[in-house]
Design an enzyme around this catalytic site. Structure first.
Site, mmCIF file in Angstrom:
data_model
loop_
_atom_site.group_PDB
_atom_site.id
_atom_site.type_symbol
_atom_site.label_atom_id
_atom_site.label_comp_id
_atom_site.label_asym_id
_atom_site.label_seq_id
_atom_site.Cartn_x
_atom_site.Cartn_y
_atom_site.Cartn_z
ATOM 1 C CG LEU A 123 -1.923 -1.111 1.375
ATOM 2 C CD1 LEU A 123 -2.653 -1.011 2.717
ATOM 3 C CD2 LEU A 123 -2.936 -1.053 0.235
ATOM 4 C CE LYS A 163 10.606 -4.236 6.716
ATOM 5 N NZ LYS A 163 9.617 -4.117 7.784
ATOM 6 C CG ASN A 165 11.361 0.900 7.869
ATOM 7 O OD1 ASN A 165 12.180 1.744 8.235
ATOM 8 N ND2 ASN A 165 10.073 1.038 8.081
ATOM 9 N N GLY A 225 5.678 -14.437 17.271
ATOM 10 C CA GLY A 225 6.524 -14.338 16.078
ATOM 11 C C GLY A 225 7.885 -13.770 16.421
ATOM 12 N N GLY A 238 10.244 -12.899 13.677
ATOM 13 C CA GLY A 238 10.836 -12.520 12.394
ATOM 14 C C GLY A 238 11.273 -11.063 12.411
ATOM 15 C CB ALA A 262 7.337 -7.477 11.885
HETATM 16 P P1 NAP Z 1 9.125 -12.806 8.716
HETATM 17 O O1 NAP Z 1 10.428 -12.203 9.075
HETATM 18 O O2 NAP Z 1 9.043 -13.731 7.556
HETATM 19 O O3 NAP Z 1 8.574 -13.576 10.031
HETATM 20 C C1 NAP Z 1 7.440 -14.383 9.965
HETATM 21 C C2 NAP Z 1 7.057 -14.904 11.360
HETATM 22 O O4 NAP Z 1 5.858 -15.700 11.213
HETATM 23 C C3 NAP Z 1 8.104 -15.815 11.998
HETATM 24 O O5 NAP Z 1 8.049 -15.690 13.387
HETATM 25 C C4 NAP Z 1 7.620 -17.217 11.568
HETATM 26 O O6 NAP Z 1 8.005 -18.243 12.469
HETATM 27 C C5 NAP Z 1 6.112 -17.035 11.666
HETATM 28 N N1 NAP Z 1 5.413 -17.996 10.803
HETATM 29 C C6 NAP Z 1 5.323 -17.967 9.446
HETATM 30 N N2 NAP Z 1 4.600 -19.033 9.024
HETATM 31 C C7 NAP Z 1 4.251 -19.728 10.127
HETATM 32 C C8 NAP Z 1 3.500 -20.922 10.338
HETATM 33 N N3 NAP Z 1 2.964 -21.620 9.326
HETATM 34 N N4 NAP Z 1 3.322 -21.355 11.619
HETATM 35 C C9 NAP Z 1 3.854 -20.671 12.655
HETATM 36 N N5 NAP Z 1 4.578 -19.532 12.529
HETATM 37 C C10 NAP Z 1 4.772 -19.075 11.276
HETATM 38 O O7 NAP Z 1 8.032 -11.681 8.412
HETATM 39 P P2 NAP Z 1 7.969 -10.196 9.047
HETATM 40 O O8 NAP Z 1 8.695 -9.247 8.196
HETATM 41 O O9 NAP Z 1 8.301 -10.275 10.489
HETATM 42 O O10 NAP Z 1 6.400 -9.859 8.830
HETATM 43 C C11 NAP Z 1 5.411 -10.559 9.550
HETATM 44 C C12 NAP Z 1 4.039 -9.927 9.327
HETATM 45 O O11 NAP Z 1 4.022 -8.608 9.827
HETATM 46 C C13 NAP Z 1 3.633 -9.837 7.858
HETATM 47 O O12 NAP Z 1 2.305 -10.300 7.771
HETATM 48 C C14 NAP Z 1 3.707 -8.370 7.539
HETATM 49 O O13 NAP Z 1 2.715 -7.977 6.606
HETATM 50 C C15 NAP Z 1 3.425 -7.728 8.892
HETATM 51 N N6 NAP Z 1 4.050 -6.383 9.033
HETATM 52 C C16 NAP Z 1 3.250 -5.313 9.266
HETATM 53 C C17 NAP Z 1 3.807 -4.063 9.440
HETATM 54 C C18 NAP Z 1 2.913 -2.863 9.692
HETATM 55 O O14 NAP Z 1 3.399 -1.742 9.555
HETATM 56 N N7 NAP Z 1 1.693 -3.036 10.071
HETATM 57 C C19 NAP Z 1 5.194 -3.884 9.373
HETATM 58 C C20 NAP Z 1 6.005 -5.008 9.143
HETATM 59 C C21 NAP Z 1 5.407 -6.265 8.978
HETATM 60 P P3 NAP Z 1 9.443 -18.990 12.342
HETATM 61 O O15 NAP Z 1 10.433 -18.078 13.007
HETATM 62 O O16 NAP Z 1 9.245 -20.276 13.055
HETATM 63 O O17 NAP Z 1 9.711 -19.169 10.875
#
Ligand code: NAP
Length: 278
Positions: A19, A69, A90, A129, A131, A133
């Site tokens: 977005l 990132k 970011n 989580g 990751g 974020a």
């Molecule tokens: P990321 O680094 O890929 O981390 C993903 C997280 O989700 C990890 O903790 C992963 O666990 C977990 N996960 C993924 N699939 C899973 C599953 N099937 N079962 C259990 N745990 C699972 O992603 P990220 O950058 O942190 O982003 C995460 C989310 O935050 C996204 O949906 C993104 O859109 C959102 N976000 C929003 C904002 C905002 O401004 N609102 C900003 C940044 C991100 P493992 O460690 O075990 O793999």
């Protein structure tokens, strides 16, 4: 647009659902700036060219999203303190021949809490989580002076490693399955579980007192987790305000002469809300 138009953008892979171009271009328009903001889908095998590309094309600023990132850091000339602590960038500013990295995600989260007027005093933080974020959220919680934190993740070692770098009085690690909702929790979902409307990282099936739930996912606008929380009378919000606040903060870094871009928050929120719920 003319030959003096400055170029800004977003790099990531994939980026077609972002977005950011929508609201960054809206801000550019509202402030009548001669600039454009584009989304660049950068293939992983092309990423090594990123530094030269930014400098050659004189791109003035970029947002960085998944999966770059962290990998962007070695290509930058400098990173600010929050990006360094979080370990992720970011936002990039290209100024005086240098690429400077920032992280505005933690700012976005803190500003969202402030604007929502939620009282987090004496709350135990629970981050779902571990990751990219999650790092920014945990840094924000440390800055906010939270004492107790529990980090729940599928991969326990990743949670362990992440929490090691931060200072809290009480730290706990758990699996997502062992999570139990209690009174006075500040729960933040940073997993990607919820992007699919039928999935949820944890089960919420009872009412509790003073607990706040934030799911930083904003599309779908109401995840299953948010719906389950609301059914049980728990205050729950999504990550759209965080997204907009981090984006406005990036805009402020790039356009320092603009006094207060935050005055357009409601305008941006209404526009994106319409897009998300249509
Ligand atoms: P990321 O680094 O890929 O981390 C993903 C997280 O989700 C990890 O903790 C992963 O666990 C977990 N996960 C993924 N699939 C899973 C599953 N099937 N079962 C259990 N745990 C699972 O992603 P990220 O950058 O942190 O982003 C995460 C989310 O935050 C996204 O949906 C993104 O859109 C959102 N976000 C929003 C904002 C905002 O401004 N609102 C900003 C940044 C991100 P493992 O460690 O075990 O793999």
């Amino acid at each position: 647009m003319d030959s003096r138009t400055n170029l800004y953008g977003l790099i990531g892979h994939p980026i077609q659902h972002s977005l950011s171009p929508e609201f960054q271009n809206k801000l550019i328009e509202l402030f009548n700036i001669n600039a454009a903001y584009l989304a660049f889908n950068v293939e992983k095998d092309q990423f090594e060219n990123i530094k030269n590309t930014i400098k050659t094309l004189n791109i003035k600023g970029l947002n960085v999203t998944v999966p770059y990132k962290e990998t962007i850091i070695p290509y930058l000339d400098k990173i600010d303190e929050s990006a360094n602590r979080i370990g992720a960038v970011n936002t990039i500013e290209y100024i005086d021949g240098q690429l400077i990295g920032y992280n505005t995600d933690a700012f976005g989260f803190i500003r969202m809490l402030k604007e929502l007027n939620v009282n987090i005093d004496n709350h135990k933080a629970v981050v779902l989580g571990a990751g990219g974020a999650a790092k920014a959220i945990i840094y924000a919680l440390e800055k906010l002076g939270i004492d107790d934190i529990m980090l729940c993740n599928r991969t326990i070692e990743k949670a362990d490693r992440l929490l090691e770098k931060f200072n809290f009085k009480n730290k706990k690690i758990s699996s997502l399955q062992d999570f139990q909702i209690e009174d006075d929790m500040l729960i933040i979902n940073t997993t990607s579980l919820g992007l699919d409307e039928n999935e949820s990282p944890v089960v919420i099936s009872k009412s509790v007192k003073n607990t706040i739930l934030i799911d930083i996912i904003y599309n779908p606008f109401e995840t299953k987790l948010i719906k389950d929380a609301k059914i049980n009378g728990i205050y729950a919000v999504n990550g759209l305000p965080m997204l907009i606040y981090q984006g406005i903060e990036s805009f402020k870094i790039w356009h320092k002469q603009i006094e207060n871009p935050f005055i357009y928050y409601d305008n941006l929120y209404d526009n994106l809300l319409r897009k998300l719920v249509d």
